[in-house]
Enzyme design. Structure first.
Site, PDB file in Angstrom:
ATOM      1  N   LYS A 153       0.875  -1.186   0.000  1.00 46.54           N
ATOM      2  CA  LYS A 153       0.000   0.000   0.000  1.00 46.54           C
ATOM      3  C   LYS A 153       0.910   1.233   0.000  1.00 46.54           C
ATOM      4  O   LYS A 153       1.295   1.745   1.046  1.00 46.54           O
ATOM      5  CB  LYS A 153      -0.915  -0.059   1.234  1.00 46.54           C
ATOM      6  CG  LYS A 153      -2.217   0.694   1.033  1.00 46.54           C
ATOM      7  CD  LYS A 153      -3.248   0.278   2.051  1.00 46.54           C
ATOM      8  CE  LYS A 153      -4.371   1.294   2.165  1.00 46.54           C
ATOM      9  NZ  LYS A 153      -5.164   1.522   0.971  1.00 46.54           N
ATOM     10  N   VAL A 154       1.247   1.671  -1.193  1.00 44.86           N
ATOM     11  CA  VAL A 154       2.219   2.743  -1.406  1.00 44.86           C
ATOM     12  C   VAL A 154       1.474   3.999  -1.868  1.00 44.86           C
ATOM     13  O   VAL A 154       0.594   3.920  -2.736  1.00 44.86           O
ATOM     14  CB  VAL A 154       3.257   2.309  -2.479  1.00 44.86           C
ATOM     15  CG1 VAL A 154       4.252   3.424  -2.769  1.00 44.86           C
ATOM     16  CG2 VAL A 154       3.976   1.045  -2.037  1.00 44.86           C
TER      17      VAL A 154
END
Ligand code: PMP
Length: 296
Positions: A153-154
């Site tokens: 989850k960037v």
């Protein structure tokens, strides 16, 4: 909406007023999108405020940070303890919690020693609204897993999500559904996708999607309820005119979909498997029926 003069956040080991927080304008994350984050919910239950699947979320945060070469000095247990304190300090029960790990000043494209940790929370209603969603197949694809870690989850990955949701809204839809690089259905901009055909649920396999924690909860619920759920690749044509469909995500919870590219789903939502899972999910989180609420 997210904070006021009294809001307290956790920032690098300190409790600060949200409006007093200073971040470097040279943060690599701000310039290049190299941060990692989570979206978690807490619920008011008969046993008190409980964070739903805290361990899973913080494990994913640490996994995402590792993929982005960011060193985080907090354990899953410390993060959970700090999050309960955060809720207490802000008098929050039903809250959306946003941990963000972001880089310090660095205008190069190399990892940065300075890693900042922010925990904040606010009250957030249903993310995808209360009605039934009209969804379009996006002209944007999900990022190719060979170009980044899609399972992490960037922050920067959400440029793709913002473009897709904006396109959908501009075209008069409520939300987008994105294909993967092979033309199969992948997921929504901020949620996983399921559809129902002849009593079976289908969802995309892992590989080109974010492995959603709510998605995993759907598998747990289906197992308990004896609902057949199949992970496989499928096209938009397979979905159009199916019996029902829905999105899942921490923010969205279980969100009903009315139509795809204006082709309506056949069943009334109340009669669909999604509706059953939606009710079960909301019971689980609100009544603390899951054994996996973490307390420290
Ligand atoms: N896919 C994407 C792209 C997301 O942003 C999210 C929200 N985190 C999800 C799926 C659902 O994940 P979760 O159920 O863990 O919130």
């Amino acid at each position: 909406m997210y904070y006021n003069n009294n809001t307290i956040v956790f920032y690098n080991g300190k409790w600060l007023k949200a409006n007093e927080l200073m971040v470097s304008p040279y943060s690599q994350t701000m310039h290049y999108g190299s941060g990692v984050f989570e979206g978690i919910r807490s619920y008011s239950t008969p046993d008190g405020t409980r964070i739903f699947k805290s361990e899973e979320h913080y494990e994913r945060l640490l996994f995402s940070a590792k993929k982005m070469h960011m060193k985080v000095n907090y354990s899953v247990e410390e993060f959970t303890r700090l999050t309960y304190l955060l809720l207490e300090k802000n008098n929050l029960e039903n809250a959306y919690i946003r941990p963000l790990v972001f880089a310090g000043a660095n205008m190069s494209l190399t990892p940065t020693d300075e890693v900042n940790v922010l925990l904040c929370a606010w009250e957030w209603g249903k993310y995808l609204g209360n009605g039934s969603l009209d969804v379009m197949i996006s002209s944007y694809q999900r990022p190719n897993p060979k170009s980044c870690y899609v399972e992490a989850k960037v922050t920067g990955h959400y440029v793709n999500s913002i473009l897709a949701t904006t396109e959908a809204k501009q075209k008069g839809f409520d939300e987008a559904l994105l294909l993967d690089m092979n033309g199969n259905v992948a997921e929504g901009p901020g949620a996983n996708f399921f559809f129902e055909k002849e009593g079976t649920l289908f969802t995309s396999p892992l590989g080109n999607i974010l492995p959603g924690i709510t998605r995993a909860t759907m598998f747990e619920l289906c197992e308990e309820l004896g609902i057949r759920i199949v992970e496989k690749y499928f096209t938009a044509e397979d979905v159009k005119g199916a019996d029902s469909a829905f999105f899942t995500g921490t923010a969205a919870e279980v969100a009903e979909i009315n139509s795809l590219d204006r082709v309506p789903f056949k069943l009334k939502w109340e009669d669909s498997l999604g509706s059953l899972l939606q009710r079960k999910y909301l019971r689980r989180v609100a009544f603390n029926e899951f054994g996996n609420f973490s307390l420290v």
